[in-house]
Design a protein around this motif. Structure first.
Motif, PDB file in Angstrom:
ATOM      1  N   LYS B  14     -30.867 -33.538 -34.061  1.00  0.00           N
ATOM      2  CA  LYS B  14     -30.730 -33.175 -35.474  1.00  0.00           C
ATOM      3  C   LYS B  14     -30.862 -31.681 -35.702  1.00  0.00           C
ATOM      4  O   LYS B  14     -30.547 -31.199 -36.792  1.00  0.00           O
ATOM      5  N   LYS B  16     -30.036 -27.912 -35.936  1.00  0.00           N
ATOM      6  CA  LYS B  16     -28.767 -27.212 -36.100  1.00  0.00           C
ATOM      7  C   LYS B  16     -28.802 -25.791 -35.548  1.00  0.00           C
ATOM      8  O   LYS B  16     -27.867 -25.029 -35.760  1.00  0.00           O
ATOM      9  N   CYS B  18     -30.387 -23.063 -36.374  1.00  0.00           N
ATOM     10  CA  CYS B  18     -30.288 -21.944 -37.321  1.00  0.00           C
ATOM     11  C   CYS B  18     -31.207 -20.803 -36.912  1.00  0.00           C
ATOM     12  O   CYS B  18     -30.977 -19.652 -37.273  1.00  0.00           O
ATOM     13  N   GLY B  19     -32.280 -21.101 -36.182  1.00  0.00           N
ATOM     14  CA  GLY B  19     -33.171 -20.045 -35.704  1.00  0.00           C
ATOM     15  C   GLY B  19     -34.157 -19.542 -36.733  1.00  0.00           C
ATOM     16  O   GLY B  19     -34.849 -18.555 -36.486  1.00  0.00           O
ATOM     17  N   VAL B  20     -34.279 -20.212 -37.876  1.00  0.00           N
ATOM     18  CA  VAL B  20     -35.225 -19.764 -38.900  1.00  0.00           C
ATOM     19  C   VAL B  20     -36.670 -19.901 -38.410  1.00  0.00           C
ATOM     20  O   VAL B  20     -37.545 -19.135 -38.803  1.00  0.00           O
ATOM     21  N   ALA B  59     -42.585 -25.618 -38.583  1.00  0.00           N
ATOM     22  CA  ALA B  59     -42.200 -26.861 -39.243  1.00  0.00           C
ATOM     23  C   ALA B  59     -42.054 -26.667 -40.748  1.00  0.00           C
ATOM     24  O   ALA B  59     -41.222 -27.309 -41.388  1.00  0.00           O
ATOM     25  N   LEU B  60     -42.856 -25.742 -41.319  1.00  0.00           N
ATOM     26  CA  LEU B  60     -42.779 -25.516 -42.764  1.00  0.00           C
ATOM     27  C   LEU B  60     -41.434 -24.927 -43.163  1.00  0.00           C
ATOM     28  O   LEU B  60     -40.895 -25.262 -44.208  1.00  0.00           O
ATOM     29  N   VAL B  61     -40.897 -24.009 -42.348  1.00  0.00           N
ATOM     30  CA  VAL B  61     -39.646 -23.370 -42.737  1.00  0.00           C
ATOM     31  C   VAL B  61     -38.417 -24.106 -42.202  1.00  0.00           C
ATOM     32  O   VAL B  61     -37.307 -23.742 -42.547  1.00  0.00           O
ATOM     33  N   CYS B  62     -38.613 -25.119 -41.379  1.00  0.00           N
ATOM     34  CA  CYS B  62     -37.451 -25.793 -40.780  1.00  0.00           C
ATOM     35  C   CYS B  62     -36.639 -26.497 -41.860  1.00  0.00           C
ATOM     36  O   CYS B  62     -37.127 -27.415 -42.516  1.00  0.00           O
ATOM     37  N   PRO B  63     -35.383 -26.085 -42.068  1.00  0.00           N
ATOM     38  CA  PRO B  63     -34.608 -26.664 -43.162  1.00  0.00           C
ATOM     39  C   PRO B  63     -34.192 -28.105 -42.902  1.00  0.00           C
ATOM     40  O   PRO B  63     -33.797 -28.796 -43.830  1.00  0.00           O
ATOM     41  N   ASP B  64     -34.253 -28.551 -41.670  1.00  0.00           N
ATOM     42  CA  ASP B  64     -33.798 -29.906 -41.390  1.00  0.00           C
ATOM     43  C   ASP B  64     -34.943 -30.843 -41.046  1.00  0.00           C
ATOM     44  O   ASP B  64     -34.694 -31.991 -40.682  1.00  0.00           O
ATOM     45  N   ALA B  65     -36.161 -30.360 -41.165  1.00  0.00           N
ATOM     46  CA  ALA B  65     -37.357 -31.174 -40.935  1.00  0.00           C
ATOM     47  C   ALA B  65     -37.278 -31.906 -39.601  1.00  0.00           C
ATOM     48  O   ALA B  65     -37.497 -33.102 -39.523  1.00  0.00           O
ATOM     49  N   ILE B  67     -38.968 -30.717 -36.798  1.00  0.00           N
ATOM     50  CA  ILE B  67     -40.066 -30.305 -35.923  1.00  0.00           C
ATOM     51  C   ILE B  67     -41.306 -31.135 -36.221  1.00  0.00           C
ATOM     52  O   ILE B  67     -41.743 -31.224 -37.363  1.00  0.00           O
TER      53      ILE B  67
END
Lengths: 263, 76
Positions: B14, B16, B18-20, B59-65, B67
Motif C-alpha cells: 500500500k 506509495k 512519497c517519502g514524506v 506514522a503521523l505524517v504518513c498519508p496512506d496510513a 506504517i
C-alpha cells in the motif's frame, strides 16, 4: 559505566503488546486513490481516529464533497452521504435537524467550500448550525487538473494562470476561514496543517474539539486543514510540503482564529 | 538506564513511496527501497533500524496510513 546497551532484535520488539501505532479500524482496507504524498489521507485518518476515540462510530454521519475527496465514503467506515457540488453544509443542516443526536460533519475542499458552495457555507455558519465543517485547503483545483481556485496565492502558477495569479485581473486569494470567524453563528474556528508531526498532533486536537463542541450543542465548528497538492503544484511531495511552509502558511497562518470565550 | 527501541512495519503493497516519512524521522531511520512493489512504487523501509525509538512521527505524517509502530523498553 561502560555498560553494554541491550540491543533488542526485531522479533523482540515486533510483538502485539508493543504496538503503539496502527491504522485505525475505521479506515477501510481500500488503498486511497490520492496521489502519493497528498495530505487528504492524513486528514481522513485524523477524523476517523477522533471518531474512534470518542466511540461515536454508530452516531457519526459524514458528508462527502465533490473534488478529489469525492470518494471519501470509500475510506471512512461510517455512515456517509454524498452532496451535490458545494451543498454539503445544506445537507448537514438537514441531517442534523432531523437527527439531532448524531455527530454530523462535512469534509470539503476549497473548490467545493470556497468557490461553488460559498453561499451554503456562509449561511450555514451564520445560522450557527450545530455541525462540524472540515475545510481542506490546498489552494488549487486538484481533481480537474490544477486550475486556479479562489484560494490560490498571488503569483502562484496553476494551469489557468501559467504566468502566476494576477491580483488585478483575477482578484485576491479568499481567506474564507477568517471570513466565517466574523459571523456570530460560528463557535470555534481554527486553521491547522498536516505536513509535520507536530502539526498533525495539533490538527487532531482541533478535530476532537470540533466533535466535543458539537456534543455540547455549542454551534458550528470550522476547522481548516491546509494540505499540499503536489500534482497540482507540480512538485515532489517533500518539496511541496517545504514550499507550503515557505509560501502558503505565511498567507494562511496556522492557529486558532476564533476560540470560545472563557467564563 | 532504560532506552526505548522501536521498529516500524510498512505495508509495502500500500505504500506509495512519497517519502514524506523520511524528513519526519528525527533519527534518519527510513529510506526508500531500491525494489518496487507491484504498483511500481519504491516503498519505505528501515535502513537503520537500531536508531529507531518508536516516536511514531513517521506514522503521523504518513498519508496512506501504512506504517505500524512498535516500541519496547530495553533494560541495560
Amino acid at each position: 559505566m561502560a555498560e553494554q546497551q541491550q540491543q533488542l532484535t526485531s522479533e523482540d520488539i515486533i510483538q502485539e503488546e508493543n504496538l503503539v501505532f496502527d491504522r485505525t479500524q475505521l479506515l477501510t482496507d481500500n488503498v486511497f486513490h490520492y496521489c502519493p504524498g497528498c495530505g487528504h489521507g492524513v486528514a481522513h485518518r485524523l477524523i476517523m481516529e477522533v471518531v474512534e476515540e470518542l466511540e461515536v462510530q454508530d452516531k457519526a454521519i459524514g458528508i462527502a464533497p465533490v473534488g478529489c475527496s469525492v470518494l471519501a465514503y470509500n475510506y471512512m467506515d461510517i455512515d456517509m452521504q454524498e452532496a451535490a457540488h458545494g451543498r454539503a453544509p445544506a445537507l448537514a443542516t438537514g441531517i442534523k435537524r432531523t437527527m439531532p443526536d448524531k455527530y454530523v460533519f462535512t469534509y470539503q475542499g476549497d473548490g467545493d467550500l470556497a468557490a461553488i458552495g460559498t453561499a451554503e457555507t456562509i449561511h450555514a455558519c451564520n445560522r450557527g448550525e450545530n455541525v462540524a465543517i472540515f475545510f481542506i485547503n490546498n489552494g488549487i483545483y486538484g481533481m480537474t487538473g490544477g486550475q486556479m481556485a479562489p484560494t490560490t496565492l498571488e503569483k502562484m502558477k496553476s494551469s489557468t494562470t501559467p504566468y502566476g495569479r494576477n491580483i488585478k485581473q483575477m482578484g485576491n486569494p479568499l481567506k474564507i476561514t477568517e471570513l466565517v470567524a466574523e459571523l456570530p453563528g460560528t463557535y470555534y474556528v481554527t486553521r491547522q496543517a498536516v505536513h509535520k508531526p507536530g502539526a498533525v498532533r495539533k490538527a487532531k486536537k482541533a478535530i476532537k474539539k470540533a466533535f466535543e463542541y458539537q456534543k455540547l450543542e455549542k454551534g458550528l465548528s470550522f476547522v481548516e486543514i491546509v494540505i499540499n497538492c503536489n500534482s497540482g503544484w507540480k512538485m515532489e511531495p517533500v518539496d511541496a510540503n517545504k514550499w507550503m511552509d515557505e509560501n502558503f502558511l505565511p498567507y494562511y497562518p496556522l492557529g486558532d482564529i476564533k476560540v470560545p470565550e472563557k467564563k | 538506564m532504560a532506552k526505548l527501541q522501536g521498529r516500524i512495519v510498512v505495508d509495502t503493497e500500500k505504500c506509495k513511496g512519497c517519502g514524506v516519512c523520511i524528513p519526519a524521522c528525527p533519527f534518519d531511520v527510513i529510506a526508500l527501497a531500491d525494489n518496487v512493489n507491484s504498483k511500481g512504487f519504491h516503498y519505505a523501509y528501515m535502513k537503520n533500524p537500531e536508531a529507531c525509538t518508536g516516536c511514531v512521527n513517521c506514522a503521523l505524517v504518513c498519508p496512506d496510513a501504512v506504517i505500524q509502530v512498535y516500541r519496547k523498553k530495553a533494560t541495560a
